[in-house]
Design a protein around this motif. Structure first.
Motif, PDB file in Angstrom:
ATOM      1  N   SER A 128       1.061  -1.903  -0.212  1.00 34.86           N
ATOM      2  CA  SER A 128      -0.210   0.281   0.349  1.00 34.86           C
ATOM      3  C   SER A 128       0.696   1.491   0.143  1.00 34.86           C
ATOM      4  CB  SER A 128      -0.920   0.096   1.481  1.00 34.86           C
ATOM      5  OG  SER A 128      -1.876   1.324   0.945  1.00 34.86           O
ATOM      6  N   ARG A 129       2.423   1.484   0.842  1.00 39.42           N
ATOM      7  CA  ARG A 129       2.367   2.681   0.835  1.00 39.42           C
ATOM      8  C   ARG A 129       3.516   2.624  -0.491  1.00 39.42           C
ATOM      9  NH1 ARG A 129       4.287   0.787   5.690  1.00 39.42           N
ATOM     10  NH2 ARG A 129       5.897  -0.061   4.957  1.00 39.42           N
ATOM     11  N   LEU A 130       4.073   1.227  -0.805  1.00 41.65           N
ATOM     12  CA  LEU A 130       4.827   1.459  -1.978  1.00 41.65           C
ATOM     13  C   LEU A 130       4.151   2.247  -2.470  1.00 41.65           C
ATOM     14  CD1 LEU A 130       7.737   1.386  -3.113  1.00 41.65           C
ATOM     15  CD2 LEU A 130       7.137  -0.955  -3.117  1.00 41.65           C
ATOM     16  N   THR A 131       2.368   1.988  -2.878  1.00 38.03           N
ATOM     17  CA  THR A 131       1.592   2.176  -4.021  1.00 38.03           C
ATOM     18  C   THR A 131       1.495   3.595  -4.037  1.00 38.03           C
ATOM     19  OG1 THR A 131       1.163  -0.678  -4.469  1.00 38.03           O
ATOM     20  CG2 THR A 131      -0.577   1.641  -5.078  1.00 38.03           C
ATOM     21  N   LEU A 132       1.664   4.130  -2.991  1.00 42.09           N
ATOM     22  CA  LEU A 132       1.034   5.774  -2.712  1.00 42.09           C
ATOM     23  C   LEU A 132       2.041   6.752  -3.909  1.00 42.09           C
ATOM     24  CD1 LEU A 132      -1.078   7.685  -1.564  1.00 42.09           C
ATOM     25  CD2 LEU A 132       0.626   7.332   0.533  1.00 42.09           C
ATOM     26  N   ALA A 133       3.605   5.597  -2.799  1.00 36.59           N
ATOM     27  CA  ALA A 133       4.946   6.637  -3.279  1.00 36.59           C
ATOM     28  C   ALA A 133       4.863   6.507  -5.025  1.00 36.59           C
ATOM     29  CB  ALA A 133       5.844   6.158  -2.544  1.00 36.59           C
ATOM     30  N   GLN A 134       4.281   5.365  -6.015  1.00 36.72           N
ATOM     31  CA  GLN A 134       4.283   4.925  -6.954  1.00 36.72           C
ATOM     32  C   GLN A 134       3.732   5.879  -7.676  1.00 36.72           C
ATOM     33  OE1 GLN A 134       5.864   3.105  -9.387  1.00 36.72           O
ATOM     34  NE2 GLN A 134       7.513   2.627  -8.217  1.00 36.72           N
ATOM     35  N   ALA A 135       1.659   6.454  -6.719  1.00 42.12           N
ATOM     36  CA  ALA A 135       1.100   7.222  -7.276  1.00 42.12           C
ATOM     37  C   ALA A 135       1.162   8.798  -7.488  1.00 42.12           C
ATOM     38  CB  ALA A 135      -0.110   7.292  -6.606  1.00 42.12           C
ATOM     39  N   LEU A 136       2.742   9.021  -6.816  1.00 39.26           N
ATOM     40  CA  LEU A 136       3.678  10.295  -7.269  1.00 39.26           C
ATOM     41  C   LEU A 136       4.489  10.431  -8.217  1.00 39.26           C
ATOM     42  CD1 LEU A 136       3.435  13.088  -6.010  1.00 39.26           C
ATOM     43  CD2 LEU A 136       1.955  10.880  -4.388  1.00 39.26           C
ATOM     44  N   ASN A 137       5.045   8.980  -8.604  1.00 39.70           N
ATOM     45  CA  ASN A 137       5.375   8.642  -9.695  1.00 39.70           C
ATOM     46  C   ASN A 137       5.183   8.865 -10.967  1.00 39.70           C
ATOM     47  OD1 ASN A 137       6.169   5.897 -11.786  1.00 39.70           O
ATOM     48  ND2 ASN A 137       8.351   7.468 -11.115  1.00 39.70           N
ATOM     49  N   SER A 138       3.210   8.531 -10.973  1.00 43.66           N
ATOM     50  CA  SER A 138       2.455   8.376 -11.923  1.00 43.66           C
ATOM     51  C   SER A 138       2.587   9.764 -12.062  1.00 43.66           C
ATOM     52  CB  SER A 138       1.477   7.375 -11.387  1.00 43.66           C
ATOM     53  OG  SER A 138       1.617   6.124 -11.839  1.00 43.66           O
ATOM     54  N   LEU A 139       2.613  10.518 -11.495  1.00 50.37           N
ATOM     55  CA  LEU A 139       2.381  12.242 -11.544  1.00 50.37           C
ATOM     56  C   LEU A 139       2.957  12.972 -12.500  1.00 50.37           C
ATOM     57  CD1 LEU A 139       0.190  15.078 -10.885  1.00 50.37           C
ATOM     58  CD2 LEU A 139       1.759  15.230  -8.597  1.00 50.37           C
ATOM     59  N   GLY A 140       4.731  12.667 -11.843  1.00 47.99           N
ATOM     60  CA  GLY A 140       5.221  12.720 -12.924  1.00 47.99           C
ATOM     61  C   GLY A 140       5.299  12.274 -14.455  1.00 47.99           C
ATOM     62  N   THR A 141       4.338  10.566 -14.787  1.00 54.36           N
ATOM     63  CA  THR A 141       4.552  10.552 -15.702  1.00 54.36           C
ATOM     64  C   THR A 141       3.382  11.259 -16.035  1.00 54.36           C
ATOM     65  OG1 THR A 141       2.916   8.223 -14.675  1.00 54.36           O
ATOM     66  CG2 THR A 141       5.813   8.392 -15.539  1.00 54.36           C
ATOM     67  N   THR A 142       2.224  11.725 -15.961  1.00 58.89           N
ATOM     68  CA  THR A 142       1.376  11.707 -16.170  1.00 58.89           C
ATOM     69  C   THR A 142       1.586  13.422 -16.975  1.00 58.89           C
ATOM     70  OG1 THR A 142      -0.302  11.188 -14.974  1.00 58.89           O
ATOM     71  CG2 THR A 142      -1.343  12.912 -15.669  1.00 58.89           C
ATOM     72  N   ILE A 143       2.421  14.690 -16.604  1.00 58.97           N
ATOM     73  CA  ILE A 143       2.674  15.374 -16.667  1.00 58.97           C
ATOM     74  C   ILE A 143       3.331  15.849 -17.742  1.00 58.97           C
ATOM     75  CG2 ILE A 143       3.557  17.524 -15.815  1.00 58.97           C
ATOM     76  CD1 ILE A 143       2.435  17.030 -13.251  1.00 58.97           C
ATOM     77  N   ALA A 144       4.651  14.543 -16.774  1.00 61.67           N
ATOM     78  CA  ALA A 144       5.377  14.970 -18.589  1.00 61.67           C
ATOM     79  C   ALA A 144       4.915  14.613 -19.893  1.00 61.67           C
ATOM     80  CB  ALA A 144       6.769  13.483 -18.371  1.00 61.67           C
ATOM     81  N   PRO A 145       4.465  14.506 -20.988  1.00 59.67           N
ATOM     82  CA  PRO A 145       3.835  13.887 -21.908  1.00 59.67           C
ATOM     83  C   PRO A 145       3.547  15.793 -22.668  1.00 59.67           C
ATOM     84  CG  PRO A 145       2.846  12.231 -21.168  1.00 59.67           C
ATOM     85  CD  PRO A 145       3.317  13.154 -20.265  1.00 59.67           C
ATOM     86  N   TRP A 146       2.723  16.217 -21.781  1.00 57.41           N
ATOM     87  CA  TRP A 146       1.354  17.683 -21.611  1.00 57.41           C
ATOM     88  C   TRP A 146       2.953  18.722 -21.694  1.00 57.41           C
ATOM     89  CZ3 TRP A 146      -3.393  18.652 -21.971  1.00 57.41           C
ATOM     90  CH2 TRP A 146      -4.768  16.852 -21.914  1.00 57.41           C
ATOM     91  N   PHE A 147       3.699  18.066 -21.249  1.00 57.04           N
ATOM     92  CA  PHE A 147       5.025  19.229 -21.579  1.00 57.04           C
ATOM     93  C   PHE A 147       5.897  18.938 -22.310  1.00 57.04           C
ATOM     94  CE2 PHE A 147      10.015  19.623 -21.085  1.00 57.04           C
ATOM     95  CZ  PHE A 147      10.040  20.854 -19.619  1.00 57.04           C
ATOM     96  N   GLY A 148       5.676  17.663 -23.206  1.00 56.53           N
ATOM     97  CA  GLY A 148       6.773  17.298 -24.299  1.00 56.53           C
ATOM     98  C   GLY A 148       6.092  17.703 -25.644  1.00 56.53           C
ATOM     99  N   SER A 149       4.913  17.717 -25.242  1.00 52.25           N
ATOM    100  CA  SER A 149       3.764  18.186 -26.393  1.00 52.25           C
ATOM    101  C   SER A 149       4.308  19.911 -27.053  1.00 52.25           C
ATOM    102  CB  SER A 149       2.273  17.664 -26.343  1.00 52.25           C
ATOM    103  OG  SER A 149       2.045  18.477 -25.604  1.00 52.25           O
TER     104      SER A 149
END
Length: 414
Positions: A128-149
């Motif tokens: 559960s704890r590692l999944t929560l930390a990985q959720a912030l990892n996914s926030l980065g992967t969500t923003i990156a394509p918009w930034f890159g576009s």
């Protein structure tokens, strides 16, 4: 507070990793590469995990978690700086070299931060704890394509014939704009990485008497950890999961911009990549709650079955159905990496560090699977090449259902 600080690190490496998905179509157009050739980006990036995981494990054992995280951030910052000369030279191998250095830094971060979060509390809630930390990892992967576009794909790449038709002054101006599309974002990222390294250095993180040190100062080897079936099957599960996730993200811009699928520009397609990773972020926030209440093994199997169905759908359809079925895969990818990782190091005691290194090495799947899918795409088309990640998810169904069960485990000294 320690978990909050470490999640900023998860955010950054997610952002940097996902930005590859935007650079791939850009570099494919700039250097006029085949799919197999441009997938050398992912082969280099994720191949680095395999090459550098063991040195990174020794570094973590020697320096401890905090100093290793700082070191990883600094190395990643140097890698990001490498994109400046690579874009200026307009030389593909120079880009691959920059990717190698950047990925080396991220490998150190992965080897240090994943077990640190898993050990930062009770073992039963580590998924559960590692999944929560990985959720912030996914926030980065969500923003990156918009930034890159906005910054990378905003420059319309011209073919060699189009460039030849320009005057010498126009060619020079175009080359400058093309280079700056990559240089400016990565210089900014290098500055952020160095500042984050300073911030982590200043912050007082709790010192854990980590299992990594216990393992590396003893007489244990990687083979000792690999003898446990849930670790061995977990290594393959990480390999296939990362391979499938990276393949889908890498091909998505080209796939969605195809005339029979989304028939959209690459800039618009990049935003759908953001939705793909955004689904993973949303799923991880929800998953951290679900994993605290339900069996991680059962949830993992169910999510993998759904992804098999979604891939079958996108392969056999076209238009909006094909678009949204492949984007939806991100939602069900959400819990997979942290859950497989937590199950793979479960009850390993002093062998936790060795098991962790093996699992991080297995991220090399992100190098191998996209490369294989690149060859398939060149020969049978991008759409039918998605049968490869489908087989990867089928293996994860097995891992959640049976492969992750603990047949035997070392006794935890505590």
């Amino acid at each position: 507070m320690a978990l909050t600080v470490i999640t900023t690190v998860f955010f950054m490496w997610g952002f940097l990793t996902c930005l590859n998905d935007i650079l791939i179509p850009h570099l494919k157009a700039v250097f006029e590469l085949s799919y197999a050739q441009v997938m050398l980006v992912q082969l280099t990036f994720f191949g680095t995990y395999f090459l550098m995981s063991l040195p990174a494990g020794r570094l973590v054992a020697h320096l401890g978690y905090k100093k290793s995280i700082v070191t990883g951030l600094v190395i990643a910052g140097i890698g990001a700086l490498g994109f400046w000369p690579a874009a200026g030279l307009r030389w593909y191998p120079a880009f691959l070299g920059a990717f190698f250095v950047l990925a080396t830094g991220i490998t150190v971060l992965q080897v240090a931060a994943n077990p640190y979060v898993a050990l930062l509390g009770p073992e039963k809630t580590s998924s559960s704890r590692l999944t929560l930390a990985q959720a912030l990892n996914s926030l980065g992967t969500t923003i990156a394509p918009w930034f890159g576009s906005m910054f990378i794909l905003s420059t319309q790449v011209k073919s060699a014939a189009e460039i030849a038709s320009l005057s010498a002054t126009q060619q020079m101006l175009y080359r400058t704009q093309e280079a700056q599309a990559v240089q400016t974002p990565y210089i900014g990222l290098a500055v952020v990485l160095i500042l984050l390294a300073v911030f982590v250095w200043i912050f007082r993180l709790p010192t854990l008497k980590e299992s990594t040190e216990q393992a590396d100062t003893g007489h244990h080897t990687l083979l000792d950890a690999l003898r446990y079936p849930h670790v061995m099957f977990g290594v393959f599960a990480i390999f296939f999961y990362v391979g499938a996730e990276v393949s889908i993200g890498s091909f998505m811009v080209n796939y969605l911009s195809g005339p029979t699928i989304g028939h959209m520009t690459e800039q618009v397609a990049a935003k759908y990549v953001g939705l793909y990773w955004g689904g993973a972020m949303l799923g991880r926030f929800l998953g951290s709650v679900l994993l605290a209440k339900f069996s991680p093994r059962k949830l993992l199997s169910i999510f993998a079955v759904v992804n098999v169905i979604l891939l079958l759908t996108t392969i056999s359809t076209s238009g909006d159905v094909a678009v949204y079925s492949i984007v939806a895969i991100g939602l069900f990818n959400s819990i997979m990496f942290p859950t497989i990782f937590s199950l793979g190091i479960e009850r390993m005691g002093p062998l936790t560090g060795k098991a962790s290194s093996l699992l991080i090495m297995a991220i090399v799947g992100g190098a191998v699977v996209p490369q294989l899918q690149g060859f398939l795409a060149d020969h049978i088309g991008v759409q039918h090449a998605f049968y490869l990640p489908l087989l990867c998810y089928a293996y994860i169904v097995f891992y959640g259902w049976s492969g992750s069960n603990i047949r035997s485990a070392p006794v935890n000294p505590e």
